[in-house]
Design an enzyme around this catalytic site. Structure first.
Site, PDB file in Angstrom:
ATOM      1  N   LYS A 205     -12.230  32.704 -22.522  1.00  0.00           N
ATOM      2  CA  LYS A 205     -11.635  33.208 -23.763  1.00  0.00           C
ATOM      3  C   LYS A 205     -11.528  32.074 -24.785  1.00  0.00           C
ATOM      4  CE  LYS A 205      -7.448  35.401 -25.505  1.00  0.00           C
ATOM      5  NZ  LYS A 205      -6.171  36.043 -25.192  1.00  0.00           N
ATOM      6  N   GLU A 211     -12.069  23.578 -16.018  1.00  0.00           N
ATOM      7  CA  GLU A 211     -12.890  23.987 -14.873  1.00  0.00           C
ATOM      8  C   GLU A 211     -14.197  24.624 -15.336  1.00  0.00           C
ATOM      9  OE1 GLU A 211      -9.702  24.593 -15.353  1.00  0.00           O
ATOM     10  OE2 GLU A 211      -8.554  24.516 -13.477  1.00  0.00           O
ATOM     11  N   GLY A 265      -6.335  37.217 -21.028  1.00  0.00           N
ATOM     12  CA  GLY A 265      -7.371  36.906 -20.041  1.00  0.00           C
ATOM     13  C   GLY A 265      -7.312  37.815 -18.827  1.00  0.00           C
ATOM     14  N   ARG A 266      -6.106  38.059 -18.321  1.00  0.00           N
ATOM     15  CA  ARG A 266      -5.975  38.850 -17.094  1.00  0.00           C
ATOM     16  C   ARG A 266      -6.153  40.348 -17.341  1.00  0.00           C
ATOM     17  NH1 ARG A 266      -1.541  36.109 -18.670  1.00  0.00           N
ATOM     18  NH2 ARG A 266       0.387  37.190 -19.207  1.00  0.00           N
ATOM     19  N   GLU A 351       1.217  36.238 -13.333  1.00  0.00           N
ATOM     20  CA  GLU A 351       1.107  35.510 -14.600  1.00  0.00           C
ATOM     21  C   GLU A 351       1.822  36.313 -15.700  1.00  0.00           C
ATOM     22  OE1 GLU A 351      -2.763  34.446 -16.677  1.00  0.00           O
ATOM     23  OE2 GLU A 351      -2.435  32.579 -15.619  1.00  0.00           O
ATOM     24  N   HIS A 382      -3.896  42.908  12.312  1.00  0.00           N
ATOM     25  CA  HIS A 382      -4.039  41.974  13.430  1.00  0.00           C
ATOM     26  C   HIS A 382      -3.622  40.571  13.030  1.00  0.00           C
ATOM     27  CE1 HIS A 382      -6.132  44.968  15.886  1.00  0.00           C
ATOM     28  NE2 HIS A 382      -6.525  45.422  14.714  1.00  0.00           N
ATOM     29  N   LYS A 502      -1.733  21.511 -16.430  1.00  0.00           N
ATOM     30  CA  LYS A 502      -3.078  21.228 -16.947  1.00  0.00           C
ATOM     31  C   LYS A 502      -3.083  19.896 -17.690  1.00  0.00           C
ATOM     32  CE  LYS A 502      -4.412  25.964 -18.181  1.00  0.00           C
ATOM     33  NZ  LYS A 502      -4.783  26.822 -19.288  1.00  0.00           N
TER      34      LYS A 502
HETATM   35  O1  F6P Z   1      -4.504  28.833 -16.985  1.00  0.00           O
HETATM   36  C1  F6P Z   1      -4.307  30.178 -17.149  1.00  0.00           C
HETATM   37  C2  F6P Z   1      -5.336  30.827 -18.031  1.00  0.00           C
HETATM   38  O2  F6P Z   1      -5.049  30.570 -19.362  1.00  0.00           O
HETATM   39  C3  F6P Z   1      -5.409  32.319 -17.761  1.00  0.00           C
HETATM   40  O3  F6P Z   1      -4.436  33.026 -18.416  1.00  0.00           O
HETATM   41  C4  F6P Z   1      -6.801  32.618 -18.164  1.00  0.00           C
HETATM   42  O4  F6P Z   1      -7.222  33.855 -17.641  1.00  0.00           O
HETATM   43  C5  F6P Z   1      -7.529  31.439 -17.579  1.00  0.00           C
HETATM   44  O5  F6P Z   1      -6.650  30.355 -17.765  1.00  0.00           O
HETATM   45  C6  F6P Z   1      -8.873  31.138 -18.156  1.00  0.00           C
HETATM   46  O6  F6P Z   1      -8.828  30.921 -19.524  1.00  0.00           O
HETATM   47  P1  F6P Z   1     -10.130  30.962 -20.416  1.00  0.00           P
HETATM   48  O7  F6P Z   1     -10.706  32.333 -20.303  1.00  0.00           O
HETATM   49  O8  F6P Z   1      -9.685  30.632 -21.804  1.00  0.00           O
HETATM   50  O9  F6P Z   1     -11.085  29.942 -19.878  1.00  0.00           O
END
Ligand code: F6P
Length: 538
Positions: A205, A211, A265-266, A351, A382, A502
């Protein structure tokens, strides 16, 4: 508002006093019509909530609490695009992602439904070209594998849905998902792939996430190393709200699929973040999934609260969290295809509602945020069900099942479902010491075998796992989150709690490789761990 000071809350506390001591066996004996009465249908979903430690009066009081919290007005506020995400001053309009093309919703001067369908059409066109082989890679070969690079909401949604719906992936294109900054993730995903037949979708987003950008750089080098710089245009596309950063990364914004700040995002995989899924299952199936979402959106918006599935399930979440002090909620899909569904729900729910202040910044006055967890049945049986049956903790659970299998052998699907039904019955009704002794069990072993029962569950059934029923299930949980967040008075749409860690990671990273003693380790324990890590790193 302090909801815990309301008369409705006090009435629920009194009801809890009366109900908590009762066993589900008594509740069923006192109310023979309970199973029929405490069940309902929404779209294709059937919910049995009769195995909850709640009476008709409890449900009435919970519904009164929802009215008191202004749930009706809040639902309307969300659907009409008010800025209910107050800490970020944004509308919350994931429901617009699945509105039909002929709907209209003008928010902040913009018809968001038209925008949504413009992106969906662009995605459909692109997916169609990739699926048919018209879109070719640098060497002229068709795409065989799509690698989605993203994290959190830019990963969990499409990854979960791809796993759920992979039986519908009919174009011979498979998808892989890379999220972790652990190099094992990207290397594992790429190592047996042919760059010439691979399409990378960088999904973020913000397009600033460490990452995702790091993994995307590694993937880019892998591609460029094999096929040259000019291959990027044919093998990399982006999904983002941030065109500037996409261009900076070197992806042509003509190959970018957008969304908007009013999609969290979620809550985003039913929009452009679902591009990998759409390529795999095709635009038609994707749109069936959107119709499924929309069915439950309409149900949530229009059904009376006493017959409203997300409202009832959300209120039962409040009942256990705030009146029974339950800490967690298990989600147990009796479907291997839904094996990522609990992980997906963890982000969606935790979240959203893992908050300690209300929307106005004042502290919450009651416990908030259920800890969601789970695994598919029968595997969980199990592993951890022992604690569910005989442990000292109360773990309300949602059991999910399907009428028809996608494939079957040796009556396995009926056995799967028999297990689901057996578990909810055993959890609710248990087995008494007398019943166990009557079976001839030695007296000293009887206490070990007693099954206390009185463990509450919801059972959700759908005819079959299809794109539509998956959309319905996800929308159901999105709205459960909304109901709970409304009662707790929190902003369910921000996530400030993830920011500090972060930033600290970025501050710490140089100290891990520098020759100098860590100048600014945040605390003594972390400084010692940095030293130990350096020793081990060699
Ligand atoms: O660290 C949490 C977050 O901001 C989430 O809410 C989001 O889905 C995810 O990181 C990834 O964010 P982006 O889509 O901006 O890379």
């Amino acid at each position: 508002m302090d909801i815990s000071r309301s008369g409705e809350w006090a009435a629920l506390e009194a009801n809890h006093e009366a109900v908590a001591g009762k066993h589900l066996r008594e509740l069923f004996a006192e109310d023979p019509g309970r199973a029929e009465r405490m069940s309902l249908t929404a779209g294709d979903l059937y919910l049995d909530y009769s195995k909850h430690r709640a009476t008709a009066e409890t449900m009435e009081l919970l519904l009164a609490l929802a009215e008191k919290a202004g749930l009706r007005e809040r639902i309307e506020a969300m659907f009409s695009g008010e800025h209910i995400n107050v800490s970020e001053d944004r509308a919350v309009l994931h429901v617009a992602l699945r509105m039909p093309a002929d709907a209209k919703l003008v928010v902040d001067g913009q018809d968001v439904v038209a925008d949504v369908h413009a992106v969906l059409d662009k995605m459909s066109d692109f997916s169609g070209r990739v699926r048919s082989g018209e879109w070719r890679g640098q060497t002229g070969q068709a795409i065989r594998t799509v690698v989605n690079i993203g994290i959190g909401g830019s990963d969990l949604g499409p990854a979960m849905a791809y796993e759920a719906l992979r039986d519908y992936a009919d174009a011979g294109i498979t998808a892989r998902f890379v999220s972790n900054i652990d190099p094992a993730d990207i290397h594992g995903a790429l190592k047996d792939l042919d760059p010439a037949t691979t399409l990378v979708i960088v999904s973020s987003k913000t397009f600033t996430t460490l990452e995702t950008l790091t993994n995307a750089k590694v993937a880019r080098s892998w591609l460029v190393g094999a096929l040259g710089e000019e291959a990027v245009a044919k093998h990399f596309v982006a999904v983002s709200t941030n065109a500037e950063k996409v261009a900076e990364f070197g992806i042509d914004t003509a190959n970018m699929f957008g969304f908007w700040d009013w999609v969290g995002g979620r809550y985003s995989y039913d929009g452009a973040i679902g591009l990998s899924l759409m390529i795999a299952i095709g635009p038609e199936r994707f749109r069936e999934m959107l119709d499924g979402f929309h069915t439950i959106d309409e149900h949530f918006r229009t059904a009376p609260f006493e017959a409203n599935m997300p409202v009832l399930m959300g209120l039962l979440g409040i009942w256990y969290t705030d009146f029974f002090d339950a800490q967690t909620r298990a989600v147990l899909p009796y479907s291997q295809r839904l094996h990522r569904f609990p992980a997906y729900l963890q982000q969606l729910t935790m979240e959203s509602n893992g908050k300690s202040v209300q929307a106005d910044g004042t502290p919450v006055t009651v416990p908030t945020g259920e800890i969601f967890w789970g695994e598919p049945g029968t595997n969980g049986q199990h592993a951890f069900y022992q604690l569910l049956h005989q442990g000292t903790r109360l773990v309300p659970a949602d059991f999910l099942g399907f009428g028809e299998p996608l494939e079957d052998a040796e009556g396995m699907h009926d056995l799967l479902t028999a297990n689901l039904l057996a578990q909810t019955s055993a959890l609710a009704f248990g087995k008494t010491a007398e019943e166990i002794a009557a079976e001839g069990t030695a007296a000293e072993v009887v206490p070990h075998k007693v099954m206390p029962g009185n463990r509450p569950t919801s059972t959700l059934l759908a005819p079959r796992l299809t794109p539509s029923t998956l959309g319905q299930l996800v929308a159901l949980y999105e709205h459960i989150v909304f109901v709970e967040g409304t009662i707790w008075g929190v902003d369910s749409f921000d996530q400030w709690g993830v920011e500090l860690g972060k930033k600290m990671a970025m501050d710490l990273a140089p100290a891990l490789t520098s020759e100098e003693p860590p100048a600014q380790a945040p605390d003594a324990s972390t400084a010692a761990l940095v030293r130990k890590y350096r020793e081990m790193r060699g």
